[in-house]
Scaffold this motif. Structure first.
Motif, PDB file in Angstrom:
ATOM      1  N   GLY A 109       9.539   3.870   5.648  1.00  0.00           N
ATOM      2  CA  GLY A 109      10.349   3.958   4.290  1.00  0.00           C
ATOM      3  C   GLY A 109      10.198   2.266   3.774  1.00  0.00           C
ATOM      4  O   GLY A 109      10.874   2.153   2.797  1.00  0.00           O
ATOM      5  N   GLY A 110       9.572   1.233   4.471  1.00  0.00           N
ATOM      6  CA  GLY A 110       9.460   0.335   3.657  1.00  0.00           C
ATOM      7  C   GLY A 110       8.518  -0.220   2.723  1.00  0.00           C
ATOM      8  O   GLY A 110       7.718   0.789   2.056  1.00  0.00           O
ATOM      9  N   PRO A 111       8.396  -1.553   2.531  1.00  0.00           N
ATOM     10  CA  PRO A 111       7.423  -1.626   1.216  1.00  0.00           C
ATOM     11  C   PRO A 111       6.231  -1.330   1.658  1.00  0.00           C
ATOM     12  O   PRO A 111       5.679  -1.566   2.561  1.00  0.00           O
ATOM     13  N   ALA A 113       4.716   1.325   1.608  1.00  0.00           N
ATOM     14  CA  ALA A 113       4.572   2.498   2.551  1.00  0.00           C
ATOM     15  C   ALA A 113       4.706   3.907   1.603  1.00  0.00           C
ATOM     16  O   ALA A 113       5.812   4.776   1.701  1.00  0.00           O
ATOM     17  N   THR A 114       3.540   3.865   0.853  1.00  0.00           N
ATOM     18  CA  THR A 114       3.299   5.161  -0.046  1.00  0.00           C
ATOM     19  C   THR A 114       2.986   6.346   1.052  1.00  0.00           C
ATOM     20  O   THR A 114       2.553   6.053   1.981  1.00  0.00           O
ATOM     21  N   PRO A 115       3.291   7.502   0.644  1.00  0.00           N
ATOM     22  CA  PRO A 115       2.993   8.665   1.426  1.00  0.00           C
ATOM     23  C   PRO A 115       1.486   8.627   1.741  1.00  0.00           C
ATOM     24  O   PRO A 115       1.065   9.273   3.065  1.00  0.00           O
ATOM     25  N   HIS A 116       0.735   8.286   0.824  1.00  0.00           N
ATOM     26  CA  HIS A 116      -0.709   8.428   1.265  1.00  0.00           C
ATOM     27  C   HIS A 116      -1.094   7.189   2.380  1.00  0.00           C
ATOM     28  O   HIS A 116      -1.930   7.416   3.081  1.00  0.00           O
ATOM     29  N   ALA A 117      -0.483   6.079   2.150  1.00  0.00           N
ATOM     30  CA  ALA A 117      -0.596   5.034   3.116  1.00  0.00           C
ATOM     31  C   ALA A 117      -0.139   5.524   4.258  1.00  0.00           C
ATOM     32  O   ALA A 117      -0.956   5.133   5.673  1.00  0.00           O
ATOM     33  N   VAL A 118       1.053   5.801   4.473  1.00  0.00           N
ATOM     34  CA  VAL A 118       1.594   6.337   5.716  1.00  0.00           C
ATOM     35  C   VAL A 118       0.838   7.470   6.419  1.00  0.00           C
ATOM     36  O   VAL A 118       0.507   7.598   7.390  1.00  0.00           O
ATOM     37  N   GLY A 119       0.418   8.462   5.629  1.00  0.00           N
ATOM     38  CA  GLY A 119      -0.403   9.594   6.018  1.00  0.00           C
ATOM     39  C   GLY A 119      -1.634   9.025   6.367  1.00  0.00           C
ATOM     40  O   GLY A 119      -2.256   9.670   7.723  1.00  0.00           O
ATOM     41  N   GLY A 120      -2.363   8.284   5.797  1.00  0.00           N
ATOM     42  CA  GLY A 120      -3.739   7.798   6.355  1.00  0.00           C
ATOM     43  C   GLY A 120      -3.455   6.899   7.802  1.00  0.00           C
ATOM     44  O   GLY A 120      -4.310   7.550   8.721  1.00  0.00           O
ATOM     45  N   GLN A 121      -2.397   6.190   8.080  1.00  0.00           N
ATOM     46  CA  GLN A 121      -2.292   5.900   9.381  1.00  0.00           C
ATOM     47  C   GLN A 121      -1.765   6.724  10.355  1.00  0.00           C
ATOM     48  O   GLN A 121      -2.159   6.763  11.601  1.00  0.00           O
ATOM     49  N   LEU A 122      -1.092   7.998   9.912  1.00  0.00           N
ATOM     50  CA  LEU A 122      -0.629   8.647  10.876  1.00  0.00           C
ATOM     51  C   LEU A 122      -2.205   9.740  11.295  1.00  0.00           C
ATOM     52  O   LEU A 122      -2.034   9.992  12.388  1.00  0.00           O
ATOM     53  N   LEU A 123      -2.918   9.968  10.405  1.00  0.00           N
ATOM     54  CA  LEU A 123      -4.103  10.746  10.596  1.00  0.00           C
ATOM     55  C   LEU A 123      -4.789  10.002  11.856  1.00  0.00           C
ATOM     56  O   LEU A 123      -5.603  10.383  12.378  1.00  0.00           O
ATOM     57  N   LEU A 124      -4.866   8.489  11.265  1.00  0.00           N
ATOM     58  CA  LEU A 124      -5.565   7.760  12.296  1.00  0.00           C
ATOM     59  C   LEU A 124      -5.194   7.764  13.605  1.00  0.00           C
ATOM     60  O   LEU A 124      -5.607   7.639  14.539  1.00  0.00           O
ATOM     61  N   LEU A 125      -3.794   7.524  13.793  1.00  0.00           N
ATOM     62  CA  LEU A 125      -3.016   7.739  15.053  1.00  0.00           C
ATOM     63  C   LEU A 125      -3.338   8.939  15.956  1.00  0.00           C
ATOM     64  O   LEU A 125      -3.517   8.926  16.964  1.00  0.00           O
ATOM     65  N   LEU A 126      -3.264   9.846  14.858  1.00  0.00           N
ATOM     66  CA  LEU A 126      -3.380  11.431  15.589  1.00  0.00           C
ATOM     67  C   LEU A 126      -4.929  11.494  16.197  1.00  0.00           C
ATOM     68  O   LEU A 126      -5.048  12.164  17.467  1.00  0.00           O
ATOM     69  N   GLY A 127      -6.050  10.839  15.569  1.00  0.00           N
ATOM     70  CA  GLY A 127      -6.993  10.894  15.943  1.00  0.00           C
ATOM     71  C   GLY A 127      -7.234  10.120  17.496  1.00  0.00           C
ATOM     72  O   GLY A 127      -7.996  10.354  18.394  1.00  0.00           O
TER      73      GLY A 127
END
Length: 156
Positions: A109-111, A113-127
């Motif tokens: 929820g920080g500066p 942190a758009t949904p697309h940016a957070v989602g991209g990082q989440l996908l990388l982490l899941l990988g």
């Protein structure tokens, strides 16, 4: 009773949870888990009226998922205005060293942190998690209470 293991399940409070019925639903969820284990992405939604055992069914299923990394979160009415609250809960189940290269996941929820940016990082982490330990299951109970930014990200 866990249909897969023949043992009693325990709920969050540690009490024995007898699980009766739901054999068709359990079998279908086990099929989806097998597909995920084979590398196919799956979205499974358990829905129904309040109090019919959706959470118990999810616990029973995830308790019978050997070699899966289980990331859990629970939507809560008191957190609907907490941006990224569900994502933060999911990250509590991940080794901080694995999350560190993905800083938006620690403050969704920080500066910046758009949904697309957070989602991209989440996908990388899941990988990373899939490569390291195998299939990953995201289990979000009471998703209807999730904060809007987590919902946008997960719906993505």
């Amino acid at each position: 009773m866990n249909a897969a293991t023949g043992t009693a399940d325990r709920n969050r409070g540690g009490q024995v949870e007898v699980f009766a019925g739901r054999f068709q639903e359990s079998a279908r969820l086990a099929e989806c888990a097998a597909e995920a284990r084979d590398g196919k992405a799956w979205l499974t939604v358990i829905e129904g009226e309040a109090g019919i055992g959706k959470s118990a069914l999810a616990r029973q299923l995830t308790g019978a998922l050997p070699n899966f990394t289980i990331l859990r979160a629970t939507g809560d009415a008191s957190e609907t205005e907490l941006p990224g609250g569900v994502i933060e809960q999911l990250m509590r189940h991940v080794d901080p060293a694995l999350v560190a290269p993905h800083p938006l996941l620690t403050r969704p929820g920080g500066p910046g942190a758009t949904p697309h940016a957070v989602g991209g990082q989440l996908l990388l982490l899941l990988g990373v998690l899939q490569e390291a330990v195998g299939p990953v299951a995201l289990v979000i109970d009471d998703v209807h209470w999730a904060d809007p930014s987590s919902l946008v990200l997960l719906d993505g």
